[in-house]
Structures are given as structure tokens and as C-alpha cells.
Design an enzyme around this catalytic site. Structure first.
Site, PDB file in Angstrom:
ATOM      1  CE  LYS A 209      -3.180   2.527   2.886  1.00  0.00           C
ATOM      2  NZ  LYS A 209      -3.899   2.635   4.144  1.00  0.00           N
ATOM      3  CD  GLU A 215       9.572  -5.627   7.008  1.00  0.00           C
ATOM      4  OE1 GLU A 215       9.273  -4.571   6.385  1.00  0.00           O
ATOM      5  OE2 GLU A 215       9.515  -5.731   8.241  1.00  0.00           O
ATOM      6  N   GLY A 269      -4.441  -1.480   5.304  1.00  0.00           N
ATOM      7  CA  GLY A 269      -3.752  -2.680   4.812  1.00  0.00           C
ATOM      8  C   GLY A 269      -4.454  -3.958   5.250  1.00  0.00           C
ATOM      9  NE  ARG A 270      -5.835  -2.761  11.374  1.00  0.00           N
ATOM     10  CZ  ARG A 270      -5.122  -1.641  11.379  1.00  0.00           C
ATOM     11  NH1 ARG A 270      -3.972  -1.592  10.730  1.00  0.00           N
ATOM     12  NH2 ARG A 270      -5.551  -0.566  12.009  1.00  0.00           N
ATOM     13  CD  GLU A 355      -1.147  -3.512  11.792  1.00  0.00           C
ATOM     14  OE1 GLU A 355      -1.856  -3.516  10.773  1.00  0.00           O
ATOM     15  OE2 GLU A 355       0.079  -3.720  11.755  1.00  0.00           O
ATOM     16  CG  HIS A 386      -3.749 -34.348  19.414  1.00  0.00           C
ATOM     17  ND1 HIS A 386      -3.940 -35.508  20.122  1.00  0.00           N
ATOM     18  CD2 HIS A 386      -4.790 -34.249  18.555  1.00  0.00           C
ATOM     19  CE1 HIS A 386      -5.044 -36.107  19.687  1.00  0.00           C
ATOM     20  NE2 HIS A 386      -5.578 -35.359  18.736  1.00  0.00           N
TER      21      HIS A 386
HETATM   22  O1  F6P Z   1       3.778  -2.166   9.658  1.00  0.00           O
HETATM   23  C1  F6P Z   1       2.421  -2.387   9.690  1.00  0.00           C
HETATM   24  C2  F6P Z   1       1.837  -2.275   8.328  1.00  0.00           C
HETATM   25  O2  F6P Z   1       1.744  -0.939   7.976  1.00  0.00           O
HETATM   26  C3  F6P Z   1       0.482  -2.953   8.236  1.00  0.00           C
HETATM   27  O3  F6P Z   1      -0.532  -2.154   8.711  1.00  0.00           O
HETATM   28  C4  F6P Z   1       0.401  -3.269   6.781  1.00  0.00           C
HETATM   29  O4  F6P Z   1      -0.572  -4.230   6.495  1.00  0.00           O
HETATM   30  C5  F6P Z   1       1.808  -3.734   6.511  1.00  0.00           C
HETATM   31  O5  F6P Z   1       2.617  -2.927   7.332  1.00  0.00           O
HETATM   32  C6  F6P Z   1       2.258  -3.659   5.086  1.00  0.00           C
HETATM   33  O6  F6P Z   1       2.217  -2.336   4.601  1.00  0.00           O
HETATM   34  P1  F6P Z   1       2.316  -2.014   3.064  1.00  0.00           P
HETATM   35  O7  F6P Z   1       1.189  -2.684   2.363  1.00  0.00           O
HETATM   36  O8  F6P Z   1       2.250  -0.524   2.976  1.00  0.00           O
HETATM   37  O9  F6P Z   1       3.645  -2.532   2.567  1.00  0.00           O
END
Ligand code: F6P
Length: 531
Positions: A209, A215, A269-270, A355, A386
Site C-alpha cells: 500500500k 521487507e 492494509g489489514r 493492529e 494435541h
Molecule cells: O507495519 C504495519 C503495516 O503498515 C500494516 O498495517 C500493513 O498491512 C503492513 O505494514 C504492510 O504495509 P504495506 O502494504 O504498505 O507494505
């Protein structure tokens, strides 16, 4: 408004004290209509969802008082505001319009005087068209070969939703391509996925987003280099699609417009699985599965908008979670899906809920006066039985649990499926009613659970299930008085990670950090190149 200062809250708290003196066994004995009156069926096209709240520690008085709390918290007005595009995310000055992403075509939703539905429908059509073209081999890699693999690169909401949908739909539908997910900034993860793919026949869907998540950008770079080594730097753009609020950033790295899928700052995002973030699954399962999933979400949206509060599934689920967390002091809630295809559901809801509502100040910045989001965790039954169910049955903490099951199996192993579902029902029975024998074998019972049954696991019911949780999280946020749509708590960690990275790469030990972290950095630097 602080909900805990209202008469509605005091009345509900009083009921909580009364309920604590009784047991589920008594409550069932006192009311033969309990299972009927505390369950709801929601129709989802030809499918159905059945939600049984009767094994929660409530009676009719408690439920009525919780509905009064929801009314007092303004749930209906806030829900209408959310659907209509009013700014409900104050700290980011944004509406939260995930419901617009699956709204019927004739809807109009205005943000700053502009009807966003035109763009929503245009991007929905673009997603469907692109996915169908990949599936049919009309869109290919640089060397003209049909795509065989799609790697979704994203994290958080840009990963958990697509992963959940992929796993869930794979149980009944064979994906048209091999699908992989890369999320963590762990080179071992991305390299192991790349070992399974051929760059000539791999399409990357980079979902971010913000287009700034470390990452995702790091993994995207590693994969782009891997493709570039095979088809040449100028051809990487034929293997890369981007989903982001910032299409211009994707365009600046040379992507053509057809490969760039906008999303909007008013989608959290969520909450983004109904957007182009789901592209990987539209490629895997086709546009009709996507449209069905949106229609299932729409069914739950309509139910949430129109059902009276006391028969409204997300509202009941939301206030019962508040009851358990804020009135009865239950710190965690387990999510256990009796379907391996839903093995990622607990992780999905964990982000959605923690979140959204893991907050210590209200929407206007004052300290909250009640415990907010529980810790949400869980996994898959029967595996859970289990592993950790022991603690739920006999531990010293009471852990409310959501059990999710599916009536129709996509395989023909009906007897085995019956055993799976029997285990689900049996767990809820054992939790609720327990047994009495010697001290070691006694289960006290009176432990609350909600059971959610889907008639089948289809794109429609999956969509409805996701929307059920989205809205129940919203209802809880209204009562807690927090902004469920921001997540400032994650920012400091990102900033510090950059600072620690600089300390790790610095040639000599630099100051400016605490003694513990300095020692860790020093130890890491000594050992990292020794293997
Ligand atoms: O770090 C949290 C967050 O902003 C989440 O809310 C979001 O889903 C995720 O990182 C990924 O963000 P993006 O889609 O901007 O890479």
C-alpha cells in the site's frame, strides 16, 4: 464519550457480576430456547453461515445490556458513517472504505465530493482482465512463455489476506499457476522460493500500500535481480505487477500502466483483501471466484447494515468479545479452525484485531479506561487438541475461543470429515460443560466459546467470514472508543531497525544506543561471518 461512565456500561457490569455466579450448565437448564435464541443464520447467496453464541457466558439480560452498550457507543451511527465515507480514521484524516471495494455497482460513495465507485469499478475490471489474460497466456513473460508461477511479495495486510484466500480456495479449486508468498526480510525465505521457480515463467505481484515497506522492497529487489539475470534488466517489467496507493512510484521503475493496480489511502492494509491486493488469487482461481468472494463480503455488509442489533452477527460477536475482555477480564481469545484450508485464519484475524484495537488511547487521544483488544492466537483443530487445548480445559486462565467449521467437505471422505466436525463440537461441549471425576481428570467447564459453521468453504462464505470479523472488530473499536484504523505502535520499531542496521554496518562500534543493544550488536558482528 467514555463508555465506562454510562449507565448502560454499569448495567452490563452488574450482569457480568451476576453471570459470574452461574454456569453454562445452569443457563442451558433454565432456558430450553437458549440454543435457538442465541444463534443466527446469515444467508450468503446459496450458502449459509450459522453462528452459535449460546455457549458464551451470557443470559438474555446480559445480551440486552450489551446491545444497550453498543447503542450508547453509537455503533449504528459510526457504522453508517464508515460505509458513507465519513472520516473515521482521525489521526490519518481518512475514511475507512473497504466496504466500497465490494459495494454493488449502482452504489455511490463520496470522498471529498468525488464518487470513488468509478475508480473502484475500473480497478476491479482491470484486475479481472489482467488475471484472465495471464491465465489464458495472452500476457506472458519476456520470452513469450506462459507464466507458471506467481510470487506475491508483501507483508502484513499485503500478505496475510492473500495467503488466507489462497489456502482456503485451494481446498476446492486447483490453482491455474503455482503460487508462492514471500513476506519476511529473511533472505533464506525468498531464496528458497526462488529455487522452486523459473524466472522466465514467473510473475511477481508486489503488494505494498505504502510502497515503502522495507521487507517488501528488499524482497522485490532480490527477485527483480534474479529475473534480470535471466531475461535482462529491460525486460523485468514484463514480470512485475505492482499494487499500491502510489502507482507513480511503480511507473517510475518502468512498469506499463496495465501492470500497475491502484489502491487508495482510505483502505487499511489489514482491510485490503477485497482490493487489487487479492490479484494473486484472481490469477490463481479466476475472476468469477473473486467476484463471488466480493459478493459474499457484500452479503455480510448488508446483514451488518440492516439486521436489528440484537440479531446482528458482527454486533453480537463484537459486544461478546468486549464482555469477555473488558468486563470479565479474559486476556486472550483463541481462534481454532476445524479446516486445514483455514490454517492461516488465526494469523489473519490476529493482525485484523490486534493492529486495529491494540490501543491505549481513545480516538481523541485520552487514555482508555478499559482493557482493549485481547491477544488473539490460535491454529487448526484437531491439531490444537494435541497441543494447547489442555490449558483451555484445565488451565488457570479462562480463554474464550472461536471455533470455525465447514459442513460440506470438498473431498469424498465423508466419514473422516464427520469425525473432524464431531471433534469441533465435542471441544465446545467439553469446554462448556466439563465433567467431574478425580481432581486430575476433572474439567471445570463453564468456559465460553462461539461456533461458526459455514455450509461449505466457497469464495462466498470465505468473503462473508472475513467481513464478519472485520465488522466485529469495528464494533469492539466503537465500544473501546479507539481509532481502529491507524497503527502508530509499529512505527518506532521500523525507525529503530534502521538505526540498528546502521550500527551493524558501521566499521567500528558507534555510540547512541543502550548497553544491551550495543552488546547484542557487538556479539552479532563477531559471529555473523563465522559460519
Ligand atoms: O507495519 C504495519 C503495516 O503498515 C500494516 O498495517 C500493513 O498491512 C503492513 O505494514 C504492510 O504495509 P504495506 O502494504 O504498505 O507494505
Amino acid at each position: 464519550m467514555d463508555i465506562t461512565t454510562t449507565p448502560a456500561w454499569s448495567a452490563a457490569l452488574k450482569n457480568a457480576a451476576t453471570i459470574s455466579q452461574t454456569t453454562l450448565k445452569d443457563l442451558f437448564a433454565q432456558n430450553s430456547a437458549r440454543a435457538e435464541s442465541l444463534s443466527i443464520e446469515v444467508l450468503v447467496g446459496r450458502d449459509a453461515m450459522f453462528i452459535d453464541f449460546s455457549k458464551q457466558n451470557v443470559d438474555d439480560h446480559a445480551v440486552q445490556s450489551l446491545i444497550a452498550v453498543a447503542e450508547q457507543a453509537g455503533v449504528e451511527q459510526k457504522r453508517n458513517d464508515m460505509f458513507e465515507g465519513v472520516v473515521v480514521n482521525g489521526t490519518e484524516h481518512q475514511p475507512a472504505l473497504h466496504t466500497a471495494l465490494r459495494a454493488p455497482e449502482e452504489t455511490s460513495v463520496n470522498v471529498n465530493g468525488v464518487d470513488v465507485m468509478e475508480e473502484v469499478l475500473r480497478v476491479r475490471a482491470q484486475v479481472n482482465e489482467f488475471a484472465e489474460s495471464v491465465r489464458a497466456g495472452r500476457i506472458t513473460g519476456a520470452t513469450g512463455k506462459k507464466f507458471q508461477s506467481v510470487i506475491n511479495v508483501g507483508i502484513g495486510g499485503s500478505d496475510l489476506g492473500p495467503t488466507l484466500v489462497y489456502e482456503a480456495l485451494s481446498s476446492s479449486c486447483t490453482p491455474a499457476v503455482q503460487v508462492h508468498f514471500v513476506s519476511n526480510i529473511d533472505p533464506a525465505e525468498v531464496r528458497s522460493v526462488l529455487r522452486e521457480c523459473n524466472p522466465e515463467t514467473t510473475l511477481v505481484v508486489l503488494c505494498s500500500k505504502s510502497f515503502s515497506t522495507a521487507e517488501t522492497l528488499s524482497n522485490g529487489r532480490i527477485i527483480a535481480d534474479w529475473i534480470s539475470d535471466s531475461v535482462g534488466a529491460t525486460n523485468v517489467s514484463k514480470h512485475l505487477a505492482v499494487v499500491s496507493v502510489f502507482p507513480e512510484k511503480a511507473a517510475s521503475v518502468g512498469l506499463a500502466a496495465d501492470y500497475i493496480f491502484p489502491m487508495w489511502s482510505w483502505v487499511g492494509g489489514r482491510y485490503s483483501i477485497s482490493s487489487a491486493v487479492n490479484l494473486v488469487n484472481v490469477i490463481a482461481f479466476g475472476s468469477s471466484a473473486y467476484n463471488d468472494m466480493l459478493s459474499g463480503m457484500r452479503s455480510m455488509d448488508e446483514h451488518f447494515m440492516t439486521a436489528p442489533l440484537q440479531r446482528n452477527a458482527p454486533v453480537l460477536m463484537g459486544v461478546l468479545n468486549v464482555w469477555n475482555r473488558s468486563m470479565l477480564g479474559r486476556e486472550t481469545r483463541a481462534m481454532i479452525a476445524y479446516a486445514s484450508a483455514l490454517k492461516s485464519f488465526a494469523s489473519y484475524v490476529q493482525q485484523l484485531e490486534m493492529e486495529s484495537n491494540g490501543k491505549r488511547v481513545t480516538a481523541d487521544g485520552n487514555p482508555v479506561s478499559l482493557p482493549t483488544s485481547p491477544i488473539v492466537w490460535g491454529g487448526v483443530g484437531t491439531n490444537a487438541q494435541h497441543a494447547y487445548m489442555q490449558l483451555l480445559h484445565q488451565g488457570t486462565s479462562v480463554v474464550p475461543a472461536d471455533f470455525i467449521g465447514v459442513a460440506a467437505t470438498p473431498t469424498h471422505d465423508d466419514e473422516v470429515h464427520d469425525a473432524l466436525v464431531a471433534n469441533l463440537f465435542a471441544q465446545t461441549q467439553a469446554l462448556a460443560f466439563g465433567n467431574e471425576t478425580d481432581p486430575h481428570r476433572t474439567l471445570p467447564g463453564n468456559r465460553p466459546s462461539t461456533t461458526i459453521m459455514l455450509s461449505s468453504l466457497s469464495p462466498r462464505t470465505l468473503g462473508a467470514l472475513i467481513a464478519l470479523y472485520e465488522h466485529s472488530v469495528f464494533v469492539q473499536g466503537c465500544v473501546f472508543g479507539v481509532n481502529s484504523f491507524d497503527q502508530w505502535g509499529v512505527e518506532l520499531g521500523k525507525k529503530l531497525a534502521n538505526e540498528v542496521s546502521a550500527q551493524i554496518t558501521a566499521p567500528s562500534q558507534s555510540g547512541g544506543t543502550d548497553a544491551s543493544t550495543a552488546k547484542l550488536v557487538q556479539w552479532y558482528k563477531t559471529h555473523r561471518s563465522n559460519t
